[in-house]
Design a protein around this motif. Structure first.
Motif, PDB file in Angstrom:
ATOM      1  N   SER A   1       9.256   4.293   0.618  1.00 47.11           N
ATOM      2  CA  SER A   1       9.518   3.040   1.337  1.00 47.11           C
ATOM      3  C   SER A   1       8.836   3.047   2.701  1.00 47.11           C
TER       4      SER A   1
ATOM      5  N   TRP B   1       3.388  -3.587   4.091  1.00 45.46           N
ATOM      6  CA  TRP B   1       4.136  -4.394   3.135  1.00 45.46           C
ATOM      7  C   TRP B   1       5.585  -4.535   3.569  1.00 45.46           C
ATOM      8  N   ARG B   2       6.144  -5.710   3.259  1.00 44.17           N
ATOM      9  CA  ARG B   2       7.570  -5.947   3.465  1.00 44.17           C
ATOM     10  C   ARG B   2       8.191  -6.213   2.103  1.00 44.17           C
ATOM     11  N   TRP B   3       9.444  -5.871   1.968  1.00 45.82           N
ATOM     12  CA  TRP B   3      10.153  -6.232   0.735  1.00 45.82           C
ATOM     13  C   TRP B   3      10.525  -7.692   0.842  1.00 45.82           C
ATOM     14  N   GLU B   4      10.191  -8.454  -0.176  1.00 41.95           N
ATOM     15  CA  GLU B   4      10.399  -9.896  -0.197  1.00 41.95           C
ATOM     16  C   GLU B   4      11.373 -10.267  -1.310  1.00 41.95           C
TER      17      GLU B   4
ATOM     18  N   ALA C   1       9.188 -12.223  -5.272  1.00 38.56           N
ATOM     19  CA  ALA C   1       8.200 -11.205  -5.658  1.00 38.56           C
ATOM     20  C   ALA C   1       6.771 -11.725  -5.630  1.00 38.56           C
TER      21      ALA C   1
ATOM     22  N   ASN D   1       4.885 -10.531  -2.570  1.00 37.38           N
ATOM     23  CA  ASN D   1       4.465  -9.126  -2.585  1.00 37.38           C
ATOM     24  C   ASN D   1       4.598  -8.634  -4.031  1.00 37.38           C
TER      25      ASN D   1
ATOM     26  N   GLN E   1       5.560  -4.966  -5.187  1.00 39.84           N
ATOM     27  CA  GLN E   1       6.900  -4.407  -4.971  1.00 39.84           C
ATOM     28  C   GLN E   1       7.724  -4.415  -6.249  1.00 39.84           C
TER      29      GLN E   1
ATOM     30  N   LYS F   1       4.255  -0.873 -12.406  1.00 37.68           N
ATOM     31  CA  LYS F   1       4.371  -2.250 -11.934  1.00 37.68           C
ATOM     32  C   LYS F   1       4.720  -3.142 -13.117  1.00 37.68           C
TER      33      LYS F   1
END
Length: 152
Positions: free
Chosen positions: A47, A55-58, A61, A64, A67, A124
């Motif tokens: 993380s 990158w940010r967790w969104e 999806a 990003n 993620q 992924k």
């Protein structure tokens, strides 16, 4: 014996080291880091790597797409106990980057030496079908610098 001199990824692109604090509630009755907690520290380092890469967790999806992945496998070889509180250094690198999967190598160490090493494979997924999907070019480019010599 390895030192704990964590080198920022910006200074050496092929190396990412994250200092992960070990808390009292992670220790077993012998004051050793419980074996199941090593995977958690590797997850935290992953993380931190993603945050370092920008990158940010969104919640959405599509903002990003990389993620949206799952862990397929974690292999850990335990070499020496980590005792007490402190920081467990977790080094990550890319062993193999496939079309839809990424194998990270890792090593957990401190001033006392290497405590554990292993591999963590992620795949992924396409959110609607939950089937494997291709990594974006952004993901591929960002991870290219994390490959060690001899990595696929």
């Amino acid at each position: 014996m390895m030192s704990t001199d964590a080198v920022p990824a910006a200074a050496l692109p092929s190396r990412f080291v994250h200092p992960s604090p070990v808390h009292f509630d992670e220790l077993d009755a012998m004051a050793m880091l419980h074996n199941a907690r090593y995977a958690v520290h590797v997850e935290r380092a992953t993380s931190a790597l993603f945050a370092h890469l920008g990158w940010r967790w969104e919640l959405d999806a599509t903002l990003n797409p990389d993620q949206f992945h799952v862990v397929r496998e974690v292999q850990v070889e335990f070499l020496a106990p980590f005792r007490g509180l402190g920081h467990l250094q977790v080094e990550l690198w890319v062993e193999k980057l496939g079309d839809t999967s990424c194998v990270y190598g890792f090593e957990c160490f401190s001033e006392a030496g290497v405590h554990a090493r292993g591999r963590r494979t992620v795949v992924k997924l396409e959110p609607a079908s939950l089937r494997p999907a291709r990594w974006t070019e952004r993901f591929r480019e960002a991870h290219a610098g994390l490959r060690r010599a001899g990595s696929a």
